[in-house]
Design an enzyme around this catalytic site. Structure first.
Site, PDB file in Angstrom:
ATOM      1  N   ARG A 132       0.805  -1.232   0.000  1.00 50.09           N
ATOM      2  CA  ARG A 132       0.000   0.000   0.000  1.00 50.09           C
ATOM      3  C   ARG A 132       0.838   1.282   0.000  1.00 50.09           C
ATOM      4  NH1 ARG A 132      -2.990  -3.257   3.582  1.00 50.09           N
ATOM      5  NH2 ARG A 132      -4.851  -4.064   2.584  1.00 50.09           N
ATOM      6  N   LYS A 154       3.378  11.307 -11.074  1.00 43.91           N
ATOM      7  CA  LYS A 154       2.585  10.373 -11.888  1.00 43.91           C
ATOM      8  C   LYS A 154       3.404   9.098 -12.104  1.00 43.91           C
ATOM      9  CE  LYS A 154       0.827  13.105 -15.413  1.00 43.91           C
ATOM     10  NZ  LYS A 154       0.051  13.177 -16.649  1.00 43.91           N
ATOM     11  N   GLU A 196      11.046  18.670 -24.533  1.00 40.09           N
ATOM     12  CA  GLU A 196      10.235  19.012 -23.351  1.00 40.09           C
ATOM     13  C   GLU A 196      10.708  20.327 -22.729  1.00 40.09           C
ATOM     14  OE1 GLU A 196       7.526  17.464 -22.639  1.00 40.09           O
ATOM     15  OE2 GLU A 196       7.761  15.443 -23.478  1.00 40.09           O
ATOM     16  N   LYS A 240       7.700  23.110 -14.456  1.00 42.54           N
ATOM     17  CA  LYS A 240       6.809  21.958 -14.264  1.00 42.54           C
ATOM     18  C   LYS A 240       6.271  21.949 -12.829  1.00 42.54           C
ATOM     19  CE  LYS A 240       5.574  17.299 -14.757  1.00 42.54           C
ATOM     20  NZ  LYS A 240       5.742  15.966 -15.259  1.00 42.54           N
ATOM     21  N   GLU A 250      -4.348  16.885 -12.178  1.00 46.67           N
ATOM     22  CA  GLU A 250      -4.586  17.101 -13.600  1.00 46.67           C
ATOM     23  C   GLU A 250      -6.047  17.460 -13.908  1.00 46.67           C
ATOM     24  OE1 GLU A 250      -3.302  13.846 -16.139  1.00 46.67           O
ATOM     25  OE2 GLU A 250      -2.235  15.268 -17.373  1.00 46.67           O
ATOM     26  N   ARG A 254      -2.868  21.790 -15.306  1.00 47.40           N
ATOM     27  CA  ARG A 254      -1.860  20.802 -15.695  1.00 47.40           C
ATOM     28  C   ARG A 254      -1.997  20.367 -17.161  1.00 47.40           C
ATOM     29  NH1 ARG A 254       0.371  16.334 -11.352  1.00 47.40           N
ATOM     30  NH2 ARG A 254       1.841  15.285 -12.697  1.00 47.40           N
ATOM     31  N   ASN A 258       0.446  19.350 -21.646  1.00 40.94           N
ATOM     32  CA  ASN A 258       0.142  18.483 -22.792  1.00 40.94           C
ATOM     33  C   ASN A 258       0.317  19.189 -24.126  1.00 40.94           C
ATOM     34  OD1 ASN A 258      -0.676  15.803 -22.011  1.00 40.94           O
ATOM     35  ND2 ASN A 258      -2.242  16.842 -20.812  1.00 40.94           N
ATOM     36  N   HIS A 261       1.339  17.344 -27.212  1.00 44.07           N
ATOM     37  CA  HIS A 261       1.262  15.908 -26.919  1.00 44.07           C
ATOM     38  C   HIS A 261       0.051  15.207 -27.521  1.00 44.07           C
ATOM     39  CE1 HIS A 261       4.598  16.785 -24.337  1.00 44.07           C
ATOM     40  NE2 HIS A 261       4.695  15.524 -23.946  1.00 44.07           N
ATOM     41  N   HIS A 265       1.221  11.967 -29.267  1.00 44.65           N
ATOM     42  CA  HIS A 265       0.780  10.620 -28.884  1.00 44.65           C
ATOM     43  C   HIS A 265       0.144   9.894 -30.063  1.00 44.65           C
ATOM     44  CE1 HIS A 265       0.644  11.974 -24.418  1.00 44.65           C
ATOM     45  NE2 HIS A 265       1.772  11.348 -24.685  1.00 44.65           N
ATOM     46  N   HIS A 277      10.193   9.680 -27.990  1.00 42.77           N
ATOM     47  CA  HIS A 277       9.051  10.501 -27.574  1.00 42.77           C
ATOM     48  C   HIS A 277       9.293  11.989 -27.895  1.00 42.77           C
ATOM     49  CE1 HIS A 277       5.650  11.845 -25.213  1.00 42.77           C
ATOM     50  NE2 HIS A 277       6.434  12.550 -24.417  1.00 42.77           N
TER      51      HIS A 277
HETATM   52  P1  NAD Z   1      13.764   5.430 -21.238  1.00 46.72           P
HETATM   53  O1  NAD Z   1      13.535   5.387 -19.805  1.00 46.72           O
HETATM   54  O2  NAD Z   1      13.311   4.265 -22.061  1.00 46.72           O
HETATM   55  O3  NAD Z   1      15.308   5.662 -21.510  1.00 46.72           O
HETATM   56  C1  NAD Z   1      15.766   5.715 -22.844  1.00 46.72           C
HETATM   57  C2  NAD Z   1      16.999   4.828 -23.046  1.00 46.72           C
HETATM   58  O4  NAD Z   1      18.114   5.494 -22.470  1.00 46.72           O
HETATM   59  C3  NAD Z   1      16.927   3.464 -22.398  1.00 46.72           C
HETATM   60  O5  NAD Z   1      17.466   2.536 -23.307  1.00 46.72           O
HETATM   61  C4  NAD Z   1      17.835   3.585 -21.183  1.00 46.72           C
HETATM   62  O6  NAD Z   1      18.452   2.365 -20.837  1.00 46.72           O
HETATM   63  C5  NAD Z   1      18.846   4.584 -21.662  1.00 46.72           C
HETATM   64  N1  NAD Z   1      19.453   5.408 -20.597  1.00 46.72           N
HETATM   65  C6  NAD Z   1      18.809   6.092 -19.646  1.00 46.72           C
HETATM   66  N2  NAD Z   1      19.663   6.827 -18.936  1.00 46.72           N
HETATM   67  C7  NAD Z   1      20.895   6.581 -19.438  1.00 46.72           C
HETATM   68  C8  NAD Z   1      22.189   7.065 -19.139  1.00 46.72           C
HETATM   69  N3  NAD Z   1      22.400   8.018 -18.211  1.00 46.72           N
HETATM   70  N4  NAD Z   1      23.240   6.579 -19.853  1.00 46.72           N
HETATM   71  C9  NAD Z   1      23.027   5.669 -20.846  1.00 46.72           C
HETATM   72  N5  NAD Z   1      21.825   5.199 -21.204  1.00 46.72           N
HETATM   73  C10 NAD Z   1      20.763   5.662 -20.500  1.00 46.72           C
HETATM   74  O7  NAD Z   1      13.086   6.714 -21.915  1.00 46.72           O
HETATM   75  P2  NAD Z   1      12.736   8.179 -21.377  1.00 46.72           P
HETATM   76  O8  NAD Z   1      12.624   8.989 -22.598  1.00 46.72           O
HETATM   77  O9  NAD Z   1      13.623   8.617 -20.282  1.00 46.72           O
HETATM   78  O10 NAD Z   1      11.291   7.993 -20.726  1.00 46.72           O
HETATM   79  C11 NAD Z   1      10.147   7.708 -21.482  1.00 46.72           C
HETATM   80  C12 NAD Z   1       9.059   7.287 -20.531  1.00 46.72           C
HETATM   81  O11 NAD Z   1       8.774   8.350 -19.637  1.00 46.72           O
HETATM   82  C13 NAD Z   1       7.754   6.917 -21.195  1.00 46.72           C
HETATM   83  O12 NAD Z   1       7.306   5.677 -20.700  1.00 46.72           O
HETATM   84  C14 NAD Z   1       6.801   8.016 -20.771  1.00 46.72           C
HETATM   85  O13 NAD Z   1       5.462   7.572 -20.677  1.00 46.72           O
HETATM   86  C15 NAD Z   1       7.361   8.416 -19.430  1.00 46.72           C
HETATM   87  N6  NAD Z   1       7.008   9.757 -18.997  1.00 46.72           N
HETATM   88  C16 NAD Z   1       6.418   9.900 -17.787  1.00 46.72           C
HETATM   89  C17 NAD Z   1       6.054  11.157 -17.322  1.00 46.72           C
HETATM   90  C18 NAD Z   1       5.432  11.318 -15.964  1.00 46.72           C
HETATM   91  O14 NAD Z   1       4.973  12.419 -15.639  1.00 46.72           O
HETATM   92  N7  NAD Z   1       5.418  10.285 -15.150  1.00 46.72           N
HETATM   93  C19 NAD Z   1       6.304  12.289 -18.112  1.00 46.72           C
HETATM   94  C20 NAD Z   1       6.911  12.112 -19.346  1.00 46.72           C
HETATM   95  C21 NAD Z   1       7.271  10.836 -19.788  1.00 46.72           C
END
Ligand code: NAD
Length: 380
Positions: A132, A154, A196, A240, A250, A254, A258, A261, A265, A277
């Site tokens: 929990r 989130k 971003e 942010k 949201e 908030r 987007n 986005h 998306h 992304h």
């Molecule tokens: P990711 O986490 O897949 O990382 C991208 C790649 O980079 C991976 O292969 C990882 O192994 C590699 N990597 C990460 N850090 C590294 C480092 N320092 N050195 C070498 N390699 C490294 O992708 P991302 O773009 O960071 O995240 C995308 C995700 O974030 C999506 O799932 C998206 O939905 C989520 N997201 C969440 C929020 C939120 O508010 N919670 C906001 C935006 C995006």
């Protein structure tokens, strides 16, 4: 040094710079070298008997040893998974929670999420649900995770029907941003995070937008070592954090996060997520700035400014070759802001100013206009 008044309730561990003065209720540290203080931070914000570090194999190979060395020997365990969005699933959540139970994790455990947004979202959801709710310290290692995913609470996993469909709001106990870890990040993934940062300037702060434009040549040539990069990351976190603090669940403001986005998306879904992304967000921002012009919310020139910035950041300014525009349009109807099947968009009036739409912060746009704009983007 004392933390600023609204920097979170935790005291600042010794020999550590103060957290950013953000109104979140948890501290956000942002400084080169702060990775060496994660152990102190965990002991201060989430004291526990056990520490579970959750990461992916790539990130763990580069940075997990630094964390492990600071956590209690014999009571710290590293849990890893393969990298990539395809791992952000209920199945991986079940495997991780089973592994935590087998290891003996309980209410006395703190989770450290070490990785990009995938690890942050998944480990955050594990923390939100395990017994929990356990404290989680987010240690983002991509630029996108630093300026976006790690801040705001989130957490989620994907399902075959779509991204982030199962999740929870679960604030971290702290966020620890060390721009030096970006030194191991491949250049295209770093660049994708710039989208971003540009978005934050467009939605809230024209002078921040200009600062990024000025810094882009250094960032593109020197990466994480670019002068002033930590301050720029902090600037994005501030924007942010201010938005999230106003609207934690949201419900209204908030929505402005987007911007770009809805179309991003839709493009990602049509391309089966086989793209970065940030690249999709870059195209989405150009398209949605153009929508704002077309429906008379923004004056002429906004889309041109956004496009120039995207291009200077080395991000794509045209839709992927051969993409089916009707399919993209259809996907916009599935956006979470859609009402009664009509897509709604968070749109700028200009750089640094969003359309409030009487507190809804999202406006409906006719499909005919969206299709025209997508057609322009294909041809550009
Ligand atoms: P990711 O986490 O897949 O990382 C991208 C790649 O980079 C991976 O292969 C990882 O192994 C590699 N990597 C990460 N850090 C590294 C480092 N320092 N050195 C070498 N390699 C490294 O992708 P991302 O773009 O960071 O995240 C995308 C995700 O974030 C999506 O799932 C998206 O939905 C989520 N997201 C969440 C929020 C939120 O508010 N919670 C906001 C935006 C995006």
């Amino acid at each position: 040094m004392n933390p600023p008044p609204n920097a979170g309730s935790a005291a600042t561990p010794r020999a550590l710079a103060a957290p950013l003065p953000v109104p979140l209720g948890y501290p956000v540290y942002c400084a080169a070298g702060v990775l060496a203080h994660v152990g102190d931070i965990v002991r201060t914000v989430a004291p526990s008997h056990r520490v579970a570090i959750i990461s992916d194999d790539t990130v763990a190979a580069h940075h997990a040893a630094t964390l492990r060395a600071q956590c209690p020997a014999g009571a710290t365990q590293l849990f890893t998974m393969p990298p990539g969005e395809q791992e952000k699933t209920r199945e991986r959540w079940a495997q991780l929670t089973d592994a935590l139970i087998a290891w003996g994790a309980g209410r006395d455990t703190t989770i450290i999420a070490l990785g990009g947004g995938v690890v942050g979202d998944l480990a955050g959801f594990v923390a939100a649900t395990f017994m929990r709710g356990l404290p989680v310290v987010q240690v983002p290692t991509t630029l996108l995770a630093m300026v976006d995913a790690s801040v705001g609470g989130k957490t989620a996993v994907d399902t075959p029907a779509g991204k982030n469909l199962v999740g929870a709001f679960h604030n971290p106990a702290a966020v620890v941003i060390d721009p030096a870890v970006l030194g191991t990040l491949p250049a295209p993934i770093l660049r994708s995070g710039l989208a971003e940062m540009l978005k934050h300037g467009i939605i809230a702060d024209a002078s921040y937008f200009d600062q990024i434009l000025l810094a882009l040549p250094d960032i593109l040539s020197q990466g994480a070592a670019a002068p002033g990069f930590a301050q720029l990351i902090a600037g994005s976190v501030h924007i942010k954090a201010d938005v999230v603090a106003e609207d934690t669940r949201e419900g209204g403001l908030r929505q402005i996060l987007n911007f770009g986005h809805t179309i991003a998306h839709a493009i990602e879904k049509v391309q089966r997520y086989d793209m970065l992304h940030g690249d999709a967000v870059a195209m989405g921002m150009i398209a949605e700035a153009r929508l704002a012009e077309c429906i008379g919310l923004a004056g002429p020139g906004l889309a041109r400014s956004v496009r120039d910035a995207v291009q200077r950041a080395g991000l794509p300014v045209a839709l992927p070759t051969g993409i089916d525009i009707d399919a993209v349009l259809a996907e916009t109807h599935g956006d979470k802001k859609a009402r009664g099947g009509a897509a709604r968009y968070a749109l700028p009036r200009g750089i640094g100013e969003m359309e409030p739409a009487e507190g809804r912060w999202a406006v409906p746009v006719d499909d005919v206009v969206v299709k025209t704009v997508l057609g322009e983007l294909k041809g550009s």
